[in-house]
Each structure stands twice: as C-alpha cells, then as structure tokens.
Design an enzyme around this catalytic site. Structure first.
Site, PDB file in Angstrom:
ATOM      1  N   CYS A   1     -11.667 -14.651  16.488  1.00  0.00           N
ATOM      2  CA  CYS A   1     -12.936 -14.865  15.802  1.00  0.00           C
ATOM      3  C   CYS A   1     -14.084 -14.828  16.796  1.00  0.00           C
ATOM      4  O   CYS A   1     -14.004 -15.439  17.871  1.00  0.00           O
ATOM      5  CB  CYS A   1     -12.949 -16.238  15.130  1.00  0.00           C
ATOM      6  SG  CYS A   1     -11.872 -16.324  13.708  1.00  0.00           S
TER       7      CYS A   1
ATOM      8  N   PRO B   1      -6.160 -10.890  17.569  1.00  0.00           N
ATOM      9  CA  PRO B   1      -7.325 -11.194  16.725  1.00  0.00           C
ATOM     10  C   PRO B   1      -8.034 -12.439  17.235  1.00  0.00           C
ATOM     11  O   PRO B   1      -7.391 -13.465  17.453  1.00  0.00           O
ATOM     12  CB  PRO B   1      -6.702 -11.449  15.342  1.00  0.00           C
ATOM     13  CG  PRO B   1      -5.257 -11.783  15.610  1.00  0.00           C
ATOM     14  CD  PRO B   1      -4.888 -11.024  16.843  1.00  0.00           C
TER      15      PRO B   1
ATOM     16  N   TYR C   1      -3.683 -21.742   8.212  1.00  0.00           N
ATOM     17  CA  TYR C   1      -4.558 -21.209   7.173  1.00  0.00           C
ATOM     18  C   TYR C   1      -3.763 -21.002   5.883  1.00  0.00           C
ATOM     19  O   TYR C   1      -2.585 -21.353   5.816  1.00  0.00           O
ATOM     20  CB  TYR C   1      -5.257 -19.937   7.675  1.00  0.00           C
ATOM     21  CG  TYR C   1      -6.117 -20.240   8.889  1.00  0.00           C
ATOM     22  CD1 TYR C   1      -7.165 -21.162   8.786  1.00  0.00           C
ATOM     23  CD2 TYR C   1      -5.856 -19.676  10.129  1.00  0.00           C
ATOM     24  CE1 TYR C   1      -7.938 -21.488   9.903  1.00  0.00           C
ATOM     25  CE2 TYR C   1      -6.627 -20.009  11.250  1.00  0.00           C
ATOM     26  CZ  TYR C   1      -7.669 -20.911  11.123  1.00  0.00           C
ATOM     27  OH  TYR C   1      -8.426 -21.261  12.212  1.00  0.00           O
TER      28      TYR C   1
ATOM     29  N   ALA D   1      -9.881 -12.536  12.382  1.00  0.00           N
ATOM     30  CA  ALA D   1      -9.579 -12.893  10.995  1.00  0.00           C
ATOM     31  C   ALA D   1     -10.752 -12.462  10.121  1.00  0.00           C
ATOM     32  O   ALA D   1     -11.885 -12.891  10.337  1.00  0.00           O
ATOM     33  CB  ALA D   1      -9.371 -14.396  10.887  1.00  0.00           C
TER      34      ALA D   1
HETATM   35  C1  FNR Z   1      -8.109 -17.086  18.510  1.00  0.00           C
HETATM   36  N1  FNR Z   1      -6.905 -16.897  17.839  1.00  0.00           N
HETATM   37  C2  FNR Z   1      -6.900 -16.299  16.595  1.00  0.00           C
HETATM   38  N2  FNR Z   1      -5.724 -15.963  15.984  1.00  0.00           N
HETATM   39  C3  FNR Z   1      -5.703 -15.292  14.833  1.00  0.00           C
HETATM   40  O1  FNR Z   1      -4.631 -14.984  14.328  1.00  0.00           O
HETATM   41  N3  FNR Z   1      -6.887 -14.913  14.228  1.00  0.00           N
HETATM   42  C4  FNR Z   1      -8.097 -15.227  14.760  1.00  0.00           C
HETATM   43  O2  FNR Z   1      -9.134 -14.836  14.220  1.00  0.00           O
HETATM   44  C5  FNR Z   1      -8.119 -15.985  15.960  1.00  0.00           C
HETATM   45  N4  FNR Z   1      -9.301 -16.356  16.530  1.00  0.00           N
HETATM   46  C6  FNR Z   1      -9.323 -16.837  17.838  1.00  0.00           C
HETATM   47  C7  FNR Z   1     -10.531 -16.972  18.507  1.00  0.00           C
HETATM   48  C8  FNR Z   1     -10.551 -17.343  19.836  1.00  0.00           C
HETATM   49  C9  FNR Z   1     -11.870 -17.450  20.563  1.00  0.00           C
HETATM   50  C10 FNR Z   1      -9.332 -17.611  20.523  1.00  0.00           C
HETATM   51  C11 FNR Z   1      -9.321 -17.988  21.982  1.00  0.00           C
HETATM   52  C12 FNR Z   1      -8.138 -17.505  19.848  1.00  0.00           C
HETATM   53  C13 FNR Z   1      -5.624 -17.052  18.568  1.00  0.00           C
HETATM   54  C14 FNR Z   1      -5.396 -15.822  19.456  1.00  0.00           C
HETATM   55  O3  FNR Z   1      -5.273 -14.644  18.696  1.00  0.00           O
HETATM   56  C15 FNR Z   1      -4.101 -15.984  20.293  1.00  0.00           C
HETATM   57  O4  FNR Z   1      -3.003 -16.079  19.422  1.00  0.00           O
HETATM   58  C16 FNR Z   1      -4.161 -17.214  21.195  1.00  0.00           C
HETATM   59  O5  FNR Z   1      -5.391 -17.290  21.884  1.00  0.00           O
HETATM   60  C17 FNR Z   1      -3.010 -17.215  22.217  1.00  0.00           C
HETATM   61  O6  FNR Z   1      -3.025 -16.035  22.985  1.00  0.00           O
HETATM   62  P1  FNR Z   1      -3.690 -15.973  24.468  1.00  0.00           P
HETATM   63  O7  FNR Z   1      -5.138 -16.260  24.317  1.00  0.00           O
HETATM   64  O8  FNR Z   1      -2.993 -17.013  25.289  1.00  0.00           O
HETATM   65  O9  FNR Z   1      -3.425 -14.571  24.937  1.00  0.00           O
END
Ligand code: FNR
Length: 362
Positions: free
Chosen positions: A26, A24, A185, A58
């Site tokens: 944003c 996920p 959160y 999210a």
């Molecule tokens: C996120 N992450 C995130 N996690 C989540 O649970 N809900 C969300 O909406 C978001 N939004 C979000 C936006 C952006 C632009 C980033 C880069 C990250 C965290 C994401 O899901 C993930 O857990 C982390 O980025 C670590 O994984 P990667 O990027 O190393 O594969």
C-alpha cells in the site's frame, strides 16, 4: 535442470521473465481510489529495476473495502482508466503487470500509517466495515467504526464485486490478478475461526470457512483469460497457537482446493488476524518454511515472501525448490533496482535500460 532466480517461469501462457516479484505494498497515495503519478513512478521504477512481476498494492473492489482513504480502488471504470498507463508502462519494460484485488473487511476505515494507522469512526469520516461476524478488530484505544456481520446478500455482492473488479483489471491491461486472502482482511476473516463465528454455509467447518475464498477465486478465474494466471495470497498461519485459529495444516489443505478453483500460484504470507499474534523473529526468510510446506501440498506454483533482501538468498529459495517465486517487499522500497542488481550479482546476462547503461558496472 534446476531453476534459478533468473530462469523464466511460464504460468499458463504468460511468461515471467524472472522469479523476482514486487510484493504488494500500500502506498496510501490514491485520490478517491484513483491511481496518481505516485503509482506510475513507484510501480514503473520497479519494472525498470528488473522485477519480473510488478504487483500493485491491495486494490479495493469496493469503496468500503479500503484500509485507508488513500488506498487504490477498482470499483468503477474510471478507476481502471487511472491504472491503464501504469500497466502499459510495466509491460513495455518487459515485466508482467499484476494487480492485487482486495477487501479490508473489519480492518478497513483506518488512517494512513503516517497519520497513525488509527481507526476512523463514522463521525470522523470513516465508514461501517464488513466482516463475517460483528466484532470489530480489537484496536488499542480509539473509537472504531461499526462492524456489520455480512448478510447472505452481502456475501453474494462481495463475490460479484471481485468478479467485476477482475473484469476491469483485465480491461486496464493487467496480466495477473491476485486475490488477497491474507493479513486479517475480509477473506482471511472468513478462513479463521478467530474471526468467523457464522452458523451458515460460510462458517464452522473447514469446508464452510474456505467456501468464500474458493468462490471468489473461481469467480475471478471465470473472467480471467485461460492464458493468464490467477494468484491467491494467503496467511499460512494466524500465529495464535493458544486458541482455535487458522494454521499451517489448514493452509496445506486449502492450497490444492485453491488450485482446483483456478489459482496458478499461492503467495504464502502470514499473520494479521488479531493483535495477540505471536510473530516469530522476522529474520531472513522468516516465512519461507510456510511456503515450503504449501509447496509440498499443491501442484500450483508457490511464492515465498518475508525477509528476502539478498540476491543469493532469493536464488537459493528457487534453487532449493522451496518456492517458485521470490516475493520482495521492503527491500524494493529501499532499492527499486533490486532485480537488476541481483542479476548482476548472480552473473546473469540481464541488460540495464539503455538510458542507464553509462551508470552500470562495466
Ligand atoms: C505491506 N504488505 C502488504 N501485503 C499485501 O498483501 N498487500 C498490501 O497492500 C500490503 N501493503 C504493505 C505496505 C507496506 C508499506 C509494507 C511494508 C508491507 C506486506 C508486504 O507485501 C510483505 O508481505 C511484507 O512486507 C513482508 O515482506 P518483506 O517486506 O520482508 O519483503
């Protein structure tokens, strides 16, 4: 037989065609919480690109649960309608459409990252945030909106908001609902003694701090059909060993309780509760050991996330039994076709979309 990244995974009666999940993320591109063309193209591309599960960002269960004014929401039927074509497109591409249901708690009312991710005060169009206890998130400068300690009625309403959001998500065509209980959160704020100073049934002991996430998971499970899975994303640790905080031992204790409440997969992330957190070097697979530990503690499936960027690496996580699903975030921002390319690299017989075949490897 040892499962690999491209071995389908059946959860309840829902088959994931492979174990690559879009994490996920944003996009800050919604209008009044309504999905836009951006979401269709972004999520649709990752379905075309071979993700077995396409998880939305999210998606707020109530307006004040948004991190920023650009967050997705699902607090009305219009919001569900705006997501309907996206879920259908993802399903048509053979991926499983999933939605992360969320409430940002005291980390709500912030500007978009490209506007500084700064707290927005009520005078500047922000809104009062909700939390287990009244302390606002300790931002570095900038005036924050007020943070209200949730009353017993607020807590009941919150559970109902999750239940109603899940009902709408189902109606919109999603097959997996994920409860967001990570990253500082609202649900994580109840879990962590750093943010939860309540003295009622939702604060103090482990049982009390975990009550709300168990209730929310059970409420979602009640409205989610028996043949479809529910996921819960947790932060395995607050990364705050210098104080009483949420840690890996408690996560391992929580996981089977979440499974009992109806969770079929625990998506194991970390951090986000407080700016003092000491984040370890975010190298390859930096959170995989947390997923391993949670996996040992529960019969539910487990997802590993964080620094997964290579096909071979993702495949090993599944083959080693560290986790059942490799959850990929930023790599999918760089490369929407990560799933298809991983299949090619691993020698899997996975077809590219007919429209793209002339551009493929053979
Ligand atoms: C996120 N992450 C995130 N996690 C989540 O649970 N809900 C969300 O909406 C978001 N939004 C979000 C936006 C952006 C632009 C980033 C880069 C990250 C965290 C994401 O899901 C993930 O857990 C982390 O980025 C670590 O994984 P990667 O990027 O190393 O594969």
């Amino acid at each position: 037989m040892t499962a690999s990244l491209f071995t389908p995974l059946t959860l309840r009666e829902t088959e994931l065609p492979n174990r690559v999940m879009l994490s996920p993320m944003c996009q800050y591109s919604a209008e009044d919480g309504l999905a836009t063309d951006w979401h269709l193209v972004h999520l649709g591309s990752r379905a075309v690109g071979g993700a077995g599960v396409v998880m939305t960002e999210a998606t707020a269960v109530s307006p004040e649960g948004r991190i920023s004014p650009g967050d997705l929401g699902i607090w009305s039927d219009d919001h569900a309608d705006a997501l309907r074509d996206i879920a259908a497109f993802v399903r048509e591409r053979g991926s499983v459409p999933a939605i992360q249901l969320a409430h940002a708690g005291r980390k709500a009312s912030k500007s978009r990252p490209w506007e500084g991710s700064a707290p927005i005060s009520e005078d500047d169009g922000g809104w009062e945030t909700l939390a287990p206890s009244p302390e606002p998130y300790p931002y570095d400068g900038g005036e924050t909106a007020a943070t209200r300690e949730m009353s017993a009625d607020d807590v009941d309403q919150f559970v109902e908001d999750f239940r109603a959001a899940a009902e709408r998500a189902l109606d919109a065509g999603f097959e997996i609902a994920e409860v967001h209980a990570a990253h500082g959160y609202l649900l994580h704020e109840f879990l962590s003694p750093v943010t939860n100073r309540r003295e009622d049934d939702y604060g103090g002991s482990f049982e009390n701090r975990t009550r709300l996430v168990r209730e929310v998971t059970a409420a979602v499970r009640e409205v989610w059909p028996d043949d479809k899975p529910v996921f819960v994303r947790i932060s395995a640790t607050d990364w705050l060993d210098d104080r009483e905080s949420w840690d890996l031992d408690q996560s391992a204790r929580l996981a089977p309780l979440l499974a009992e409440a109806g969770a079929d997969l625990i998506d194991v992330s970390a951090g986000g509760i407080h700016p003092d957190q000491e984040v370890p070097e975010a190298g390859p697979g930096y959170q995989v050991p947390y997923a391993e530990r949670v996996n040992e503690a529960t019969d539910a499936a487990v997802g590993a996330v964080g620094g997964i960027t290579e096909a071979e690496q993702a495949d090993q996580i599944v083959r080693n039994g560290s986790a059942d699903v490799a959850v990929v975030g930023r790599e999918f921002l760089r490369n929407p076709y990560f799933g298809l390319e991983a299949a090619h690299e691993l020698g899997e017989d996975v077809e590219w979309p007919a429209q793209y075949r002339r551009g493929t490897f053979d």
